[in-house]
Design a protein around this motif. Structure first.
Motif, mmCIF file in Angstrom:
data_model
loop_
_atom_site.group_PDB
_atom_site.id
_atom_site.type_symbol
_atom_site.label_atom_id
_atom_site.label_comp_id
_atom_site.label_asym_id
_atom_site.label_seq_id
_atom_site.Cartn_x
_atom_site.Cartn_y
_atom_site.Cartn_z
ATOM 1 N N TRP A 151 42.792 28.205 32.756
ATOM 2 C CA TRP A 151 42.055 27.569 33.851
ATOM 3 C C TRP A 151 43.011 26.946 34.860
ATOM 4 N N GLU A 152 44.021 26.244 34.379
ATOM 5 C CA GLU A 152 44.961 25.597 35.298
ATOM 6 C C GLU A 152 45.666 26.630 36.167
ATOM 7 N N ARG A 153 46.100 27.737 35.556
ATOM 8 C CA ARG A 153 46.812 28.763 36.303
ATOM 9 C C ARG A 153 45.871 29.516 37.253
ATOM 10 N N VAL A 154 44.683 29.862 36.786
ATOM 11 C CA VAL A 154 43.743 30.604 37.628
ATOM 12 C C VAL A 154 43.297 29.768 38.814
ATOM 13 N N ASP A 155 43.020 28.500 38.562
ATOM 14 C CA ASP A 155 42.581 27.621 39.650
ATOM 15 C C ASP A 155 43.649 27.454 40.718
ATOM 16 N N GLY A 156 44.916 27.559 40.323
ATOM 17 C CA GLY A 156 46.004 27.387 41.290
ATOM 18 C C GLY A 156 46.589 28.677 41.804
ATOM 19 N N LEU A 157 45.978 29.811 41.484
ATOM 20 C CA LEU A 157 46.554 31.115 41.834
ATOM 21 C C LEU A 157 46.470 31.358 43.337
ATOM 22 N N ASP A 158 47.623 31.607 43.957
ATOM 23 C CA ASP A 158 47.620 31.959 45.376
ATOM 24 C C ASP A 158 48.306 33.297 45.639
ATOM 25 N N ARG A 159 49.017 33.801 44.636
ATOM 26 C CA ARG A 159 49.572 35.149 44.697
ATOM 27 C C ARG A 159 49.488 35.745 43.302
ATOM 28 N N CYS A 168 43.038 38.217 34.439
ATOM 29 C CA CYS A 168 42.250 37.031 34.801
ATOM 30 C C CYS A 168 40.771 37.379 34.922
ATOM 31 N N ALA A 169 40.473 38.555 35.465
ATOM 32 C CA ALA A 169 39.081 38.991 35.557
ATOM 33 C C ALA A 169 38.467 39.119 34.171
ATOM 34 N N HIS A 170 39.228 39.642 33.219
ATOM 35 C CA HIS A 170 38.752 39.747 31.836
ATOM 36 C C HIS A 170 38.475 38.363 31.265
ATOM 37 N N PHE A 171 39.395 37.438 31.470
ATOM 38 C CA PHE A 171 39.199 36.064 31.002
ATOM 39 C C PHE A 171 37.921 35.471 31.591
ATOM 40 N N LEU A 172 37.704 35.656 32.868
ATOM 41 C CA LEU A 172 36.535 35.072 33.530
ATOM 42 C C LEU A 172 35.239 35.724 33.069
ATOM 43 N N ASP A 173 35.279 36.968 32.659
ATOM 44 C CA ASP A 173 34.090 37.610 32.105
ATOM 45 C C ASP A 173 33.693 37.012 30.762
ATOM 46 N N ALA A 184 35.376 30.936 40.199
ATOM 47 C CA ALA A 184 36.765 31.392 40.147
ATOM 48 C C ALA A 184 36.867 32.888 40.415
ATOM 49 N N SER A 185 35.892 33.648 39.934
ATOM 50 C CA SER A 185 35.915 35.096 40.173
ATOM 51 C C SER A 185 35.768 35.408 41.655
ATOM 52 N N ALA A 186 34.932 34.669 42.342
ATOM 53 C CA ALA A 186 34.786 34.905 43.781
ATOM 54 C C ALA A 186 36.107 34.659 44.506
ATOM 55 N N ARG A 187 36.809 33.597 44.128
ATOM 56 C CA ARG A 187 38.111 33.321 44.746
ATOM 57 C C ARG A 187 39.124 34.410 44.396
ATOM 58 N N LEU A 188 39.122 34.840 43.125
ATOM 59 C CA LEU A 188 40.060 35.870 42.694
ATOM 60 C C LEU A 188 39.781 37.189 43.403
ATOM 61 N N GLY A 189 38.511 37.526 43.558
ATOM 62 C CA GLY A 189 38.176 38.763 44.263
ATOM 63 C C GLY A 189 38.659 38.756 45.702
ATOM 64 N N ALA A 190 38.522 37.618 46.360
ATOM 65 C CA ALA A 190 39.021 37.514 47.731
ATOM 66 C C ALA A 190 40.529 37.689 47.775
ATOM 67 N N LEU A 191 41.226 37.096 46.789
ATOM 68 C CA LEU A 191 42.684 37.236 46.723
ATOM 69 C C LEU A 191 43.074 38.697 46.492
ATOM 70 N N PRO A 224 29.126 47.494 34.709
ATOM 71 C CA PRO A 224 28.372 46.969 35.853
ATOM 72 C C PRO A 224 28.123 45.469 35.795
ATOM 73 N N ASP A 225 28.152 44.862 34.598
ATOM 74 C CA ASP A 225 27.913 43.429 34.509
ATOM 75 C C ASP A 225 29.198 42.603 34.584
ATOM 76 N N SER A 226 30.329 43.245 34.821
ATOM 77 C CA SER A 226 31.572 42.504 35.057
ATOM 78 C C SER A 226 31.432 41.669 36.329
ATOM 79 N N LEU A 227 31.958 40.452 36.298
ATOM 80 C CA LEU A 227 31.919 39.627 37.504
ATOM 81 C C LEU A 227 32.607 40.328 38.674
ATOM 82 N N ALA A 228 33.658 41.061 38.384
ATOM 83 C CA ALA A 228 34.414 41.735 39.453
ATOM 84 C C ALA A 228 33.621 42.848 40.118
#
Length: 288
Positions: A151-159, A168-173, A184-191, A224-228
């Motif tokens: 969580w700490e790393r994903v929340d701070g991910l910028d690259r 990370c997508a697997h973790f969030l699923d 967090a998945s929405a932010r990761l998808g944008a990245l 199809p039910d993956s957050l990504a």
């Protein structure tokens, strides 16, 4: 497609992939899959012995252990071994709750060039392991600490890079806190989209990857039910699945884009990716 893949696997695959295919597509028993996986288990509770083809040595490694737990969970047999795996991971985890990608115990054994031995905590590896252990439903102090680390790393991910972002997508699923995971998945998808970490048909490999070694939408959203899945339009997903189906080789199997650094890995990996391709196509209704 199924018949052709079956023929390919009988010709070229490991016993593990043959047994796994039989379980997944032919109504075969689960026990032989579990037995094949457990042949790679060590006394410390971890797994080694080239379960993941690119690490040829015998020692327990985080990636082998993730692969083992994933396969055991697939056949409903992970619960008996997940706690022992967590005990192994506890012994190789850093103070921050993360595990290294490749342990120093692999230093003297054959491995792919990208299996870089080190001691630093790795988000990719820790996220994979935490994700599958949440899937299994195990309760263990290791998983609590690893989840906090992720969580700490994903929340701070910028690259990031594609393999890390997919982990990370697997973790969030899998992680139980669903509202936090969705945000967090929405932010990761944008990245992923902003940094060009997904191949939408362009075919450009990320820096440091082999030519053609790109991550497609299906690798972020294998079902199809993956957050990504929300990261991609219907048209993008459909085009990717079309390309996956078309990528089947004349011998009935699929291949992989990263280098085969020793000859045996060619067919070991092809067996693995052939089953994964079939599972993705089935999950999206492309095959029955």
């Amino acid at each position: 497609m199924i018949d052709a893949a079956r023929t390919f696997l009988w010709h070229h695959a490991r016993v593990l992939e043959q047994r796994r295919f039989a379980f997944l597509f032919d109504g075969g028993p689960a026990a032989p899959v579990a037995h094949a996986v457990l042949s790679h288990r060590n006394d410390d509770g971890g797994f080694g012995h080239a379960l993941e083809p690119d690490g040829r040595g015998p020692t327990s490694q985080p990636l082998h252990t993730f692969t083992a737990l994933t396969l055991l969970h697939e056949v409903g047999a992970a619960g008996d071994h997940a706690r022992a795996a967590c005990d192994f991971l506890t012994g190789v985890t850093n103070d921050d709750g993360g595990v290294p990608n490749c342990l120093v115990t692999a230093r003297d054994h054959p491995k792919a060039p990208w299996w870089q031995v080190g001691e630093d905590s790795d988000l990719l590896m820790t996220a994979l392991l935490a994700g599958v252990l949440h899937d299994v439903g195990v309760a263990h102090p290791w998983l609590d600490r690893a989840t906090d680390f992720c969580w700490e790393r994903v929340d701070g991910l910028d690259r990031s890079h594609p393999y890390e972002a997919a982990a990370c997508a697997h973790f969030l699923d899998a992680v139980p806190d669903r509202p936090r995971a969705e945000a967090a998945s929405a932010r990761l998808g944008a990245l992923v989209r902003d940094q060009g970490l997904v191949d939408l048909g362009e075919g450009r490999a990320h820096e440091g990857y082999a030519a053609g070694e790109t991550h497609k939408p299906r690798q972020y959203a294998p079902t199809p039910d993956s957050l990504a899945r929300r990261w991609f339009t219907d048209e993008e997903m459909s085009a990717d699945l079309d390309a996956l189906a078309a990528a089947r080789q004349d011998d009935g199997g699929w291949t992989f884009p990263w280098p085969a650094w020793t000859p045996i890995t060619t067919y070991e990996w092809r067996g693995v990716v052939t089953i994964e391709a079939l599972l993705t196509l089935r999950a999206y209704g492309r095959i029955s």
